[in-house]
Design a protein around this motif. Sequence first.
Motif, PDB file in Angstrom:
ATOM      1  N   GLU A  58       0.708  -1.223  -0.214  1.00 20.04           N
ATOM      2  CA  GLU A  58      -0.054  -0.091   0.062  1.00 20.04           C
ATOM      3  C   GLU A  58       0.972   0.947   0.395  1.00 20.04           C
ATOM      4  O   GLU A  58       1.830   1.092   0.651  1.00 20.04           O
ATOM      5  CB  GLU A  58      -0.639  -0.803   1.087  1.00 20.04           C
ATOM      6  N   LEU A  59       0.790   2.359  -0.788  1.00 15.55           N
ATOM      7  CA  LEU A  59       1.170   3.085  -0.987  1.00 15.55           C
ATOM      8  C   LEU A  59       1.171   4.375   0.396  1.00 15.55           C
ATOM      9  O   LEU A  59       1.978   4.983   0.805  1.00 15.55           O
ATOM     10  CB  LEU A  59       0.438   3.983  -1.425  1.00 15.55           C
ATOM     11  N   ASN A  60       0.070   4.486   0.903  1.00 12.63           N
ATOM     12  CA  ASN A  60      -0.006   4.754   2.287  1.00 12.63           C
ATOM     13  C   ASN A  60       0.530   4.618   3.010  1.00 12.63           C
ATOM     14  O   ASN A  60       0.237   5.531   4.711  1.00 12.63           O
ATOM     15  CB  ASN A  60      -1.432   5.478   1.963  1.00 12.63           C
ATOM     16  N   ASP A  61       0.397   3.213   3.642  1.00 17.20           N
ATOM     17  CA  ASP A  61       0.603   2.983   4.917  1.00 17.20           C
ATOM     18  C   ASP A  61       1.498   2.860   5.675  1.00 17.20           C
ATOM     19  O   ASP A  61       1.968   2.640   7.410  1.00 17.20           O
ATOM     20  CB  ASP A  61       1.099   1.059   4.455  1.00 17.20           C
ATOM     21  N   ALA A  62       3.233   2.862   5.146  1.00 15.74           N
ATOM     22  CA  ALA A  62       4.542   3.222   6.065  1.00 15.74           C
ATOM     23  C   ALA A  62       4.057   4.706   6.933  1.00 15.74           C
ATOM     24  O   ALA A  62       4.308   4.580   7.655  1.00 15.74           O
ATOM     25  CB  ALA A  62       5.509   3.754   4.687  1.00 15.74           C
ATOM     26  N   ASN A  63       3.732   5.839   6.293  1.00 14.80           N
ATOM     27  CA  ASN A  63       3.496   6.754   6.585  1.00 14.80           C
ATOM     28  C   ASN A  63       2.263   7.370   7.546  1.00 14.80           C
ATOM     29  O   ASN A  63       2.827   7.933   8.290  1.00 14.80           O
ATOM     30  CB  ASN A  63       3.121   8.086   4.955  1.00 14.80           C
ATOM     31  N   GLN A  64       1.289   6.595   7.606  1.00 15.06           N
ATOM     32  CA  GLN A  64       0.278   6.171   8.220  1.00 15.06           C
ATOM     33  C   GLN A  64       0.740   5.754   9.026  1.00 15.06           C
ATOM     34  O   GLN A  64       0.558   5.878  10.786  1.00 15.06           O
ATOM     35  CB  GLN A  64      -0.751   5.230   8.138  1.00 15.06           C
ATOM     36  N   ALA A  65       1.448   4.551   9.566  1.00 12.38           N
ATOM     37  CA  ALA A  65       2.316   4.129   9.922  1.00 12.38           C
ATOM     38  C   ALA A  65       2.724   4.713  11.322  1.00 12.38           C
ATOM     39  O   ALA A  65       2.820   4.875  12.639  1.00 12.38           O
ATOM     40  CB  ALA A  65       2.751   2.817  10.562  1.00 12.38           C
ATOM     41  N   VAL A  66       4.007   5.840  10.706  1.00 14.50           N
ATOM     42  CA  VAL A  66       4.407   6.267  11.486  1.00 14.50           C
ATOM     43  C   VAL A  66       4.176   7.724  11.942  1.00 14.50           C
ATOM     44  O   VAL A  66       4.110   7.592  13.076  1.00 14.50           O
ATOM     45  CB  VAL A  66       5.762   7.121  10.403  1.00 14.50           C
ATOM     46  N   ASN A  67       2.572   8.259  11.176  1.00 10.51           N
ATOM     47  CA  ASN A  67       1.731   9.300  12.446  1.00 10.51           C
ATOM     48  C   ASN A  67       2.031   8.027  13.306  1.00 10.51           C
ATOM     49  O   ASN A  67       1.460   8.839  14.874  1.00 10.51           O
ATOM     50  CB  ASN A  67       1.320   9.682  10.925  1.00 10.51           C
ATOM     51  N   GLU A  68       0.706   7.256  13.501  1.00  8.22           N
ATOM     52  CA  GLU A  68       0.464   6.527  14.521  1.00  8.22           C
ATOM     53  C   GLU A  68       1.505   6.187  15.989  1.00  8.22           C
ATOM     54  O   GLU A  68       1.411   6.452  17.029  1.00  8.22           O
ATOM     55  CB  GLU A  68      -0.222   5.214  14.082  1.00  8.22           C
ATOM     56  N   LEU A  69       2.679   6.050  15.086  1.00  9.20           N
ATOM     57  CA  LEU A  69       4.093   5.551  16.248  1.00  9.20           C
ATOM     58  C   LEU A  69       3.952   7.127  17.097  1.00  9.20           C
ATOM     59  O   LEU A  69       4.614   7.093  18.457  1.00  9.20           O
ATOM     60  CB  LEU A  69       5.407   5.122  15.823  1.00  9.20           C
ATOM     61  N   LYS A  70       4.050   8.011  16.419  1.00  5.79           N
ATOM     62  CA  LYS A  70       4.301   9.331  16.906  1.00  5.79           C
ATOM     63  C   LYS A  70       3.346  10.131  17.493  1.00  5.79           C
ATOM     64  O   LYS A  70       3.603  10.247  18.987  1.00  5.79           O
ATOM     65  CB  LYS A  70       4.624  10.438  15.480  1.00  5.79           C
ATOM     66  N   GLU A  71       2.219  10.073  17.390  1.00  6.91           N
ATOM     67  CA  GLU A  71       1.148  10.547  18.136  1.00  6.91           C
ATOM     68  C   GLU A  71       0.411   9.770  19.367  1.00  6.91           C
ATOM     69  O   GLU A  71       0.108  10.264  20.194  1.00  6.91           O
ATOM     70  CB  GLU A  71      -0.164  11.312  17.196  1.00  6.91           C
TER      71      GLU A  71
END
Length: 242
Positions: A58-71
Amino acid sequence: MLAEQKIVLITGANRGLGLGLAKEYVSRGWKVIAAVRDPSIMPFLSEEVIVIKLDAAELNDANQAVNELKERYEVQHIDVVLANAAMGNHAPAISQIDPEIFTEHFNVNTRGTLLLYQATRELLLSSSSSSIKGKFIIVSSILSTLSRSWHKLGMVNYGITKVALNYLSKGIHFEEPNLISFTIDPGYVDTRLGQKASEFLNSPPSQTVEQTAPMMCDLIDKATREEYSGKLWRVDGTPAPY
């Protein structure tokens, strides 16, 4: 606590070598982030393990995962990213390869690793107070060695993606003087992918996950930029030719 603890993110951590690596890092006292396509099937290892959704296709999963880790988890740095998730289905002769299946392999194995690097780069650069920061490590294969004098029918889709990952890792090495990046050939390991390979290699895998994971962790731990970055390494710590 997370500001002081060593943190590793491992993709494909729910089975095989990825799971073995997660167990090994837990036993060494690291904070483990298990990035998996389906968090519901991640085996329980410890209350301290963070499980996040990350589908390499998936194109957006990596960014979404990192955002979850931060937030959600307040992760401010990552010391090691281990790009382990991959697919490798048996292919026919090159003249008969299905281009859609070829593209699927490339999207998961190569593009997925590129997206993972782009998403985690900031956290890797926040890893240490020294000039050398985090380590972006890619699980590769001896199939990526173009100088080899043999060819295995059925591994072209998979092998091409691993050749490309060597180039990607070397590129990261040149572009990021404060990071360490290299590829590792773990060897012929008894995983689901290894069992698939044994069907046409006519020999069983020679290594277990329990043997391989500690060796990989030792190699990553001792790796310096000067000696290791930008190269392909065998799991026993010897260099392998590109």
